[in-house]
Each structure stands twice: as structure tokens, then as C-alpha cells.
Design an enzyme around this catalytic site. Structure first.
Site, PDB file in Angstrom:
ATOM      1  N   TYR A  59     -12.278  -1.277  -4.167  1.00 58.90           N
ATOM      2  CA  TYR A  59     -12.870  -1.498  -2.839  1.00 58.90           C
ATOM      3  C   TYR A  59     -14.401  -1.391  -2.859  1.00 58.90           C
ATOM      4  CZ  TYR A  59      -8.431  -1.706  -0.295  1.00 58.90           C
ATOM      5  OH  TYR A  59      -7.209  -2.088   0.209  1.00 58.90           O
TER       6      TYR A  59
ATOM      7  N   HIS B 148      -2.279  -5.307   1.461  1.00 63.46           N
ATOM      8  CA  HIS B 148      -3.618  -5.860   1.203  1.00 63.46           C
ATOM      9  C   HIS B 148      -3.479  -7.306   0.767  1.00 63.46           C
ATOM     10  CE1 HIS B 148      -7.624  -6.435  -0.551  1.00 63.46           C
ATOM     11  NE2 HIS B 148      -6.980  -7.062  -1.522  1.00 63.46           N
TER      12      HIS B 148
ATOM     13  N   GLU C 115      -9.958  -9.483  -7.921  1.00 63.90           N
ATOM     14  CA  GLU C 115      -8.872  -8.526  -7.680  1.00 63.90           C
ATOM     15  C   GLU C 115      -7.716  -8.731  -8.664  1.00 63.90           C
ATOM     16  OE1 GLU C 115      -8.140  -8.906  -3.454  1.00 63.90           O
ATOM     17  OE2 GLU C 115     -10.033  -7.909  -2.969  1.00 63.90           O
TER      18      GLU C 115
ATOM     19  N   LYS D  70       0.819  -1.215   0.000  1.00 63.73           N
ATOM     20  CA  LYS D  70       0.000   0.000   0.000  1.00 63.73           C
ATOM     21  C   LYS D  70       0.858   1.272   0.000  1.00 63.73           C
ATOM     22  CE  LYS D  70      -4.143  -1.979   2.176  1.00 63.73           C
ATOM     23  NZ  LYS D  70      -5.119  -1.844   3.301  1.00 63.73           N
TER      24      LYS D  70
ATOM     25  N   ASN E 113      -2.111   0.209   6.866  1.00 61.49           N
ATOM     26  CA  ASN E 113      -1.617  -1.067   7.385  1.00 61.49           C
ATOM     27  C   ASN E 113      -0.720  -1.826   6.400  1.00 61.49           C
ATOM     28  OD1 ASN E 113      -3.612  -1.737   5.628  1.00 61.49           O
ATOM     29  ND2 ASN E 113      -4.935  -2.775   7.096  1.00 61.49           N
TER      30      ASN E 113
HETATM   31  N1  UDP Z   1      -9.955  -0.110   7.098  1.00 60.63           N
HETATM   32  C1  UDP Z   1     -10.050   1.102   7.765  1.00 60.63           C
HETATM   33  N2  UDP Z   1     -10.767   1.158   8.928  1.00 60.63           N
HETATM   34  C2  UDP Z   1     -11.415   0.071   9.437  1.00 60.63           C
HETATM   35  C3  UDP Z   1     -11.328  -1.152   8.752  1.00 60.63           C
HETATM   36  C4  UDP Z   1     -10.603  -1.206   7.578  1.00 60.63           C
HETATM   37  O1  UDP Z   1      -9.483   2.097   7.318  1.00 60.63           O
HETATM   38  O2  UDP Z   1     -12.051   0.183  10.488  1.00 60.63           O
HETATM   39  C5  UDP Z   1      -9.180  -0.190   5.842  1.00 60.63           C
HETATM   40  C6  UDP Z   1      -7.849  -0.927   6.028  1.00 60.63           C
HETATM   41  O3  UDP Z   1      -6.884  -0.304   5.199  1.00 60.63           O
HETATM   42  C7  UDP Z   1      -8.196  -2.313   5.535  1.00 60.63           C
HETATM   43  C8  UDP Z   1      -9.174  -1.997   4.397  1.00 60.63           C
HETATM   44  O4  UDP Z   1      -9.925  -0.898   4.865  1.00 60.63           O
HETATM   45  O5  UDP Z   1      -7.053  -3.025   5.122  1.00 60.63           O
HETATM   46  C9  UDP Z   1     -10.111  -3.113   4.011  1.00 60.63           C
HETATM   47  O6  UDP Z   1     -10.796  -3.566   5.168  1.00 60.63           O
HETATM   48  P1  UDP Z   1     -10.995  -5.113   5.447  1.00 60.63           P
HETATM   49  O7  UDP Z   1     -11.975  -5.240   6.546  1.00 60.63           O
HETATM   50  O8  UDP Z   1     -11.280  -5.825   4.165  1.00 60.63           O
HETATM   51  O9  UDP Z   1      -9.570  -5.561   6.038  1.00 60.63           O
HETATM   52  P2  UDP Z   1      -8.417  -6.461   5.376  1.00 60.63           P
HETATM   53  O10 UDP Z   1      -9.071  -7.519   4.549  1.00 60.63           O
HETATM   54  O11 UDP Z   1      -7.554  -5.519   4.555  1.00 60.63           O
HETATM   55  O12 UDP Z   1      -7.661  -7.024   6.547  1.00 60.63           O
HETATM   56 MG    MG Z   2     -10.456  -7.340   3.042  1.00 59.16          MG
END
Ligand code: UDP
Ligand code: MG
Length: 137
Positions: A49, A115, A126, A9, A112
Site C-alpha cells: 500500500y 481489494h 500488484e 482481505k 471491506n
Molecule cells: N481505506 C480506509 N479508510 C478510507 C479509505 C480507504 O481504511 O477512508 C482502506 C480500505 O480498506 C480501502 C483501502 O484503504 O480498500 C485502499 O483505499 P482506496 O482508496 O485505494 O480504495 P479501494 O481502491 O480499495 O476501493
Molecule cells: Mg485502491
């Protein structure tokens, strides 16, 4: 063999951590089938997304993902989807285990570092969003 889709990212790319993350990917035994650096537009990030469009963090997330260059990849391994999710750790770096990529390189639940696809169907969508078949030979 299974394929999954991964992103380094914008936070991790801007911090100069792309090389370290790629090293870790090879050390853990993934084959890198596709890789490119992109600078996503807001529209492109929103399309990627799309499943999260009604979540409260959608605006922040798509702004962040279009804030700078990132690296998109297709990774191959036995059980690649779970293997990559395990290597990343939990969404919130504070909850990710010691030694995981998000613990090491992530700074917040939003920023974080990486992805990863969460299931075969999302991996297929994706990978197809960013790569053509010819780019994955
Ligand atoms: N994210 C965020 N706030 C939240 C949860 C998710 O900004 O409370 C962002 C974070 O960058 C995350 C992405 O949205 O990686 C997609 O969320 P998901 O729940 O799919 O998490 P992931 O699959 O990436 O662990
Ligand atoms: Mg996810």
C-alpha cells in the site's frame, strides 16, 4: 484478455467468506490464474500500500491487512480490471450496490472484504508484488 490483482482481505477470510467469494468469481466468468493464502507482515502490507503512505488511514489499513491471513489472486477476463472493481462495489460497503461483494461481505470503509487493482499500471505492480511469472502459467 486482461489480468487484474485481487485480495480476499483478512476480515472476509476470518469470517469464513473466502469460499463464497471464490464461487462468485467463477460464476462471473473470471479465470483464476494465480491464488495463494498469505499472512502478511506489517512491512509487507506497507510495501503493498506504498501509494497510500501519506494518507491518514495508512496505519489502520496496514495494521488491518497484517492482522490475519488473506488470499491473493490474479484474475483474468475481458476487461478484468473494471469487471472486478464493479463486482466489488465502492470502497465503503454502505455505498456499494446490492449484490456487490463489498456490500455483502464488507463491514466498514476499512474492513471491506476485498481489494482490486484500479488501473493497468497498478495491476502490473500488484501482481508482481505477490506472484512470479512461473506462478501465473
Ligand atoms: N481505506 C480506509 N479508510 C478510507 C479509505 C480507504 O481504511 O477512508 C482502506 C480500505 O480498506 C480501502 C483501502 O484503504 O480498500 C485502499 O483505499 P482506496 O482508496 O485505494 O480504495 P479501494 O481502491 O480499495 O476501493
Ligand atoms: Mg485502491
Amino acid at each position: 484478455m486482461e489480468r487484474t490483482f485481487a485480495i480476499i482481505k483478512p476480515d472476509a477470510f476470518a469470517a469464513g467468506n473466502a469460499g463464497k467469494i471464490l464461487s462468485r468469481i467463477y460464476e462471473e466468468g473470471f479465470k483464476v490464474v494465480g491464488l495463494k493464502k498469505l499472512y502478511l507482515s506489517r512491512i509487507e502490507a506497507e510495501g503493498f500500500y506504498y501509494v497510500h503512505k501519506s494518507r491518514p488511514f495508512f496505519g489502520e489499513l496496514t495494521e488491518f491487512m497484517s492482522s490475519g491471513p488473506c488470499v491473493v489472486m490474479v484474475l483474468e477476463a475481458d476487461g478484468a480490471i473494471k469487471k472486478w472493481r464493479d463486482l466489488m462495489g465502492a470502497t465503503n460497503p454502505a455505498d456499494a450496490p446490492e449484490g456487490s461483494l463489498r456490500r455483502q461481505f464488507g463491514t466498514s470503509v476499512g474492513e471491506n472484504a476485498t481489494h482490486g487493482s484500479d488501473a493497468p499500471e497498478t495491476a502490473a505492480f500488484e501482481m508482481g508484488y505477490f506472484f512470479s511469472g512461473l506462478e501465473l502459467l
